[in-house]
Design a protein around this motif. Structure first.
Motif, PDB file in Angstrom:
ATOM      1  N   ILE A   6       0.816  -1.217   0.000  1.00  0.00           N
ATOM      2  CA  ILE A   6       0.000   0.000   0.000  1.00  0.00           C
ATOM      3  C   ILE A   6       0.851   1.270   0.000  1.00  0.00           C
ATOM      4  N   PHE A   7       1.877   1.320   0.855  1.00  0.00           N
ATOM      5  CA  PHE A   7       2.582   2.592   1.062  1.00  0.00           C
ATOM      6  C   PHE A   7       3.850   2.752   0.231  1.00  0.00           C
ATOM      7  N   TYR A   8       4.509   1.656  -0.130  1.00  0.00           N
ATOM      8  CA  TYR A   8       5.735   1.781  -0.920  1.00  0.00           C
ATOM      9  C   TYR A   8       5.483   2.496  -2.248  1.00  0.00           C
ATOM     10  N   PRO A   9       4.442   2.112  -3.014  1.00  0.00           N
ATOM     11  CA  PRO A   9       4.214   2.825  -4.280  1.00  0.00           C
ATOM     12  C   PRO A   9       3.919   4.312  -4.093  1.00  0.00           C
ATOM     13  N   ILE A  10       3.291   4.661  -2.959  1.00  0.00           N
ATOM     14  CA  ILE A  10       2.959   6.069  -2.724  1.00  0.00           C
ATOM     15  C   ILE A  10       4.223   6.898  -2.533  1.00  0.00           C
ATOM     16  N   ARG A  12       1.337  14.978  -7.450  1.00  0.00           N
ATOM     17  CA  ARG A  12       1.696  16.401  -7.552  1.00  0.00           C
ATOM     18  C   ARG A  12       1.630  16.872  -8.998  1.00  0.00           C
ATOM     19  N   ASP A  13       2.152  16.048  -9.918  1.00  0.00           N
ATOM     20  CA  ASP A  13       2.158  16.439 -11.327  1.00  0.00           C
ATOM     21  C   ASP A  13       0.744  16.515 -11.899  1.00  0.00           C
ATOM     22  N   GLY A  54       7.432   7.540  -5.942  1.00  0.00           N
ATOM     23  CA  GLY A  54       6.923   8.108  -7.187  1.00  0.00           C
ATOM     24  C   GLY A  54       5.462   8.473  -7.187  1.00  0.00           C
ATOM     25  N   GLY A  55       4.673   7.845  -6.283  1.00  0.00           N
ATOM     26  CA  GLY A  55       3.250   8.123  -6.263  1.00  0.00           C
ATOM     27  C   GLY A  55       2.933   9.558  -5.899  1.00  0.00           C
ATOM     28  N   LEU A  56       3.630  10.076  -4.892  1.00  0.00           N
ATOM     29  CA  LEU A  56       3.402  11.468  -4.484  1.00  0.00           C
ATOM     30  C   LEU A  56       3.789  12.429  -5.604  1.00  0.00           C
TER      31      LEU A  56
END
Length: 696
Positions: A636-640, A649-650, A643-645
Motif C-alpha cells: 500500500i505505502f511503498y508505491p505512494i 503532484r504532477d 513516485g506516487g506522491l
C-alpha cells in the motif's frame, strides 16, 4: 488426504447474502472501478502526456514504472483467487504444511523471474512480449509453437481463477454460477480496453490494497471471537480436530506437522506448476518490460518475498479456524463435515469467514474474491491482447501496422479473450471440473516450455531445432505420463482419476523436466552459438512501423549508427555494467529465496518428524501474521512514497494549468525512472531513426 464425505456435489448451506449483493459486487462495483480507471486514464493523458493511443504507452507504460508500483503489481499478479482459496483448502486437507508449501511454491518463482526480466532488459530492451524474443532468435516456426504454449497457459490460468471465484460467489450469494463466470470479466474488459497496461498496474494497486486490508482483518478477527479467543486456544481446537479425523500420511495423523507426505507432494507439484505459470505467462514479461531498468530486480524481489506471507498466514489461520470449529454450531455445514466437492470448490475460506464474522465475513470474502479475480484477469487479458496484436496481427497480417492498427487489434484481443475465457470455464464446470482439479493438473500443460524459454534468454547454445521440438516432446511426454498414471492408480481415465495428486505430480514432473533432456540432446546433435548482439539489430518499437510511433523514454531510446547497427539505447558501457550488476543481484536472491523457502526452512522439519507444540504453533502463527501486516504496508505505502506522491503532484499541477509535458525531461532524475511522465517527455514528431533523438 482427510477422510471426507463422498463427492456428491450437493451443498445444503444456505447462502448468507442475497443474489442482489452478488450482482452489485460483480457488475456495479466492477463497472464503477472501470469508469474510475477510464477517468484516471484521461486525466493522466491531459496532465502528464500519458497517451494510451500510442502503442508503447498502452502495452509497456513507456517502460518507466518504478520499484514501488512494480512490487505492488507483482504481489497483485499472484493474488489469484486461487491463492486465497487454495491455500485455505490445502491447509484443511493437509494441516499447517499445506499453506506453507502453497506459499513456497510461489515466492521463489517470482524472485527468479527478476533474473529473466533484467536479462531481457539488457539483451533486448525494446521487446514487448517474450514471444518476440523467440521469433527473433529462432524464426516463425518456434514463434508459433511458443505462442500456442503461452495461450494455453493463459487459458488454463483464467479458467482456474474463474472456476474458484464463481463457485465462491455462488456459495455466498446464491448467484447463478454461469452468470458469475461471464459477468466477472466485464469490468476488467472495460478498463483494460481503455487504459492498457498502466490501468492494469493502477487497478492492481487498488485491488491489492483492499485484499491486504481484509486479509489482515481476518488475521485479527479470528482471535477476537468467543469460539476461538487466542492463538493458543486455536491450537487446542486443531489438535482436537486431528483426534476426530486423523490425517493419512501425516506424522501421528496430526494437522500440526510439516511431516506430511501429501503436502510435500503438493508442494513439488505446485512449485513446478507455478514455475510454468510465471515463465510461460507473457503478462510477467510485459510487467518486467514496463518497469524501469533499476526497478525490475528490487520490484520483483520485494514483491516475491512480501507475497509469501499471504497464502502462508491467511491459509494457516483460516484453515485452522475451519478445522477447529467444524463441529461447532456456528459453522455453516454443521453437523456434517464439508464434502470433498465443497473443499474442491474452494469454500474453506468463505465458510471459515462466515463462522467468525457472519454476513460481514461472507461479504468480505465476496469482495476479496472479486478483487483477486478481476485484478489477475486483467493481467491475463492484456497479455493475450499483446500476443494477438504484436505476435499475430503485426507479424502475420499487417507488418506495417500503425499505432491505430495495433491498438485496434489489442482492443479486439481484450474483448475476445474475456469472452473466450468465460466460455471455456463454463465448459469445464459442466463436465465436472472445479478449482481443485485445475490447481493440481495445471503444471502438465504449463511446464513444457519452461526450460526452452529460459534457455532462449540465458543459454547461447540452444539450437533452433531444440527450441522447437523440446517443448512439443515435453508436452507429449507429460500428457502420456499423466493419463497413464491416472489409469494405473484408478483403473480408468476420468475427471476424478486425473485430478488426483500422484498422476498430476508425475505428469507435471515429466512435462517440466523432460524438455531439459530433449533440448540438451538435440542441441548436442545440432549446436548453435547465438550472438546476443543480434537482438539489438532489430528495432522492435518501430519495426516496419510508421515513424509517428513515440519511444518508450528518452533515456532508453535506441539510435542507429553510421554503419546501420543499433547503438545501445543511450545506456552506454556504464549502464550495461549496471544492468549486469543487477543480474548478479537477481541470481543471488533467486538462489537464496529458493534455498530458504524450499530447503533450509521446511526440509529439516519434514525429516525430523517434528510435531508442533503449543508455543511453537503460537510463534508460527504470530510470525506469519506479522509478515502479512508488513506485506500490506509494502503493497500500500511503498508505491505512494516511491513516485506516487510525485505523480499526484504532477496531476494536480496539470489540472491547475501547469504544463508537465514540457517539464518532464527536466524532472527526470537521470536514472531511467520518472514519476511516470513518459510519452510527454518526448515530442510527438520525434523520429526514432534520427541521430538527434537522445536530445529530447
Amino acid at each position: 488426504m482427510t477422510s471426507l464425505h463422498a463427492r456428491d456435489g450437493i451443498s445444503t448451506v444456505q447462502p448468507p447474502l442475497s443474489q442482489a449483493v452478488g450482482y452489485v459486487v460483480v457488475v456495479v462495483i466492477g463497472v464503477i472501478i472501470a469508469l474510475v480507471m477510464m477517468l484516471i486514464t484521461k486525466v493522466l493523458k491531459k496532465t502528464t502526456g500519458e497517451d494510451n493511443e500510442k502503442t508503447e504507452m498502452f502495452m509497456t507504460a513507456n517502460r518507466t514504472v518504478r520499484t514501488g508500483l512494480t512490487a505492488s503489481a507483482v504481489i497483485s499478479s499472484w493474488l489469484w483467487s486461487t491463492a486465497l482459496l487454495g491455500s485455505s483448502f490445502v491447509g484443511y486437507d493437509y494441516g499447517v504444511a499445506g499453506p506453507f508449501w502453497f506459499a513456497a511454491g510461489c515466492s521463489p518463482m517470482i524472485v527468479f523471474f527478476a533474473l529473466l526480466g533484467i536479462s531481457c532488459k539488457r539483451k533486448i530492451p525494446e521487446a514487448h512480449t517474450s514471444l518476440e524474443v523467440v521469433r527473433i532468435r529462432y524464426g516463425h516456426v518456434a514463434h508459433v509453437v511458443f505462442m500456442i504454449l503461452c495461450l494455453v497457459n493463459n487459458i488454463f490460468a483464467c479458467a482456474n481463477m474463474l472456476l474458484g471465484a464463481a463457485a465462491v460467489i455462488t456459495a455466498v450469494t446464491g448467484m447463478h454460477i454461469i452468470a458469475a463466470t461471464f459477468l466477472l470479466p466485464v469490468g476488467v474488459t472495460l478498463y483494460t480496453f481503455v487504459g492498457g497496461i498502466k490501468a492494469t498496474f493502477l487497478t492492481d494497486y487498488f485491488h491489492t490494497a483492499i485484499i491486504m486490508i481484509i486479509a489482515c482483518y481476518f488475521s485479527v478477527k479470528a482471535f477476537s471471537t468467543d469460539q476461538v479467543g487466542s492463538v493458543g486456544d486455536l491450537f487446542e481446537l486443531v489438535q482436537a480436530a486431528a483426534q476426530r479425523h486423523p490425517v493419512s500420511g501425516n506424522q501421528d495423523g496430526t494437522y500440526l506437522t510439516m511431516t506430511s507426505k501429501s503436502a510435500i507432494l503438493f508442494g513439488i507439484l505446485h512449485t513446478l506448476g507455478n514455475f510454468g505459470l510465471v515463465i510461460m505467462d507473457t503478462s510477467y514479461f510485459i510487467k518486467a518490460f514496463s518497469a524501469s531498468p533499476a526497478a525490475v530486480v528490487p520490484g520483483y524481489t520485494i514483491g516475491g518475498i512480501a507475497y509469501f506471507a499471504i497464502p502462508w498466514a491467511l491459509g494457516t489461520v483460516m484453515s485452522s479456524v475451519a478445522l477447529g470449529l467444524e463441529n461447532h454450531s456456528s459453522f455453516p455445514t454443521f453437523p456434517r463435515r464439508m464434502t470433498s466437492t465443497e473443499v474442491g470448490n474452494g469454500l474453506v475460506l468463505p465458510y471459515a469467514a462466515i463462522t467468525i464474522a457472519g454476513k460481514g465475513g461472507a461479504a468480505a470474502v465476496l469482495l476479496i474474491t472479486f478483487m483477486a479475480c478481476t485484478s489477475t484477469l486483467s493481467a491475463q487479458v492484456i497479455a493475450v491482447s499483446s500476443i494477438l496484436s504484436f505476435d499475430v496481427y503485426r507479424e502475420y497480417f499487417k507488418k506495417k501496422a500503425t499505432d491505430r492498427d495495433l491498438i485496434r487489434a489489442s482492443h479486439f484481443g481484450v474483448i475476445f479473450f474475456a469472452v473466450f475465457s468465460a466460455a471455456f470455464s463454463t465448459m469445464l464446470h459442466y463436465v465436472g471440473i472445479n478449482l481443485g482439479w485445475t490447481l493440481y493438473m495445471l503444471g502438465v500443460v504449463t511446464c513444457p516450455g519452461i526450460f526452452p524459454m529460459i534457455f532462449t534468454i540465458l543459454w547461447q547454445r540452444q539450437s533452433k531445432a531444440a527450441a522447437i521440438l523440446s517443448p512439443i516432446l515435453g508436452l507429449a511426454t507429460g500428457m502420456a505420463v499423466w493419463l497413464g498414471t491416472a489409469s494405473h492408480f484408478s483403473g480408468e481415465v476420468s475427471v476424478a482419476s486425473t485430478g488426483q495428486v500422484l498422476p498430476c505430480l508425475y505428469g507435471t514432473v515429466a512435462s517440466c523436466m523432460s524438455p531439459i533432456v530433449y533440448s540438451v540432446l538435440i542441441t548436442f546433435v545440432r549446436p548453435q552459438n547465438y550472438d546476443w548482439n543480434d537482438f539489438k539489430k532489430v528495432k522492435l518499437s518501430l519495426e516496419k512501423l510508421d515513424s509517428d510511433l513515440t519511444t518508450a523514454h528518452h533515456d532508453q531510446v535506441s539510435s542507429r549508427g553510421d554503419d546501420g547497427s543499433v547503438e545501445d539505447g543511450g545506456r552506454g558501457a556504464q549502464d550495461q555494467k549496471e544492468l549486469k550488476r543487477w543480474g548478479r543481484i537477481a541470481a543471488f536472491w533467486a538462489a537464496a529465496t529458493f534455498l530458504g523457502h524450499w530447503v533450509i526452512w521446511p526440509l529439516p522439519m519434514y525429516g525430523s518428524g517434528y510435531v508442533f507444540g503449543k508455543k511453537f504453533y503460537i510463534a508460527w502463527v504470530i510470525v506469519g501474521i506479522i509478515w502479512l501486516w508488513l506485506s500490506m504496508l509494502v503493497a500500500i505505502f511503498y508505491p505512494i512514497f516511491d513516485g506516487g506522491l510525485e505523480q499526484i503532484r504532477d496531476v494536480y499541477r496539470g489540472l491547475r494549468g501547469h504544463n508537465n509535458v514540457t517539464e518532464g525531461a527536466r524532472n527526470n532524475d537521470g536514472k531511467g525512472e520518472s514519476s511516470s511522465l513518459s510519452v510527454g517527455s518526448i515530442s510527438e514528431d520525434t523520429h526514432i531513426g534520427d541521430s538527434q533523438e537522445n536530445k529530447t
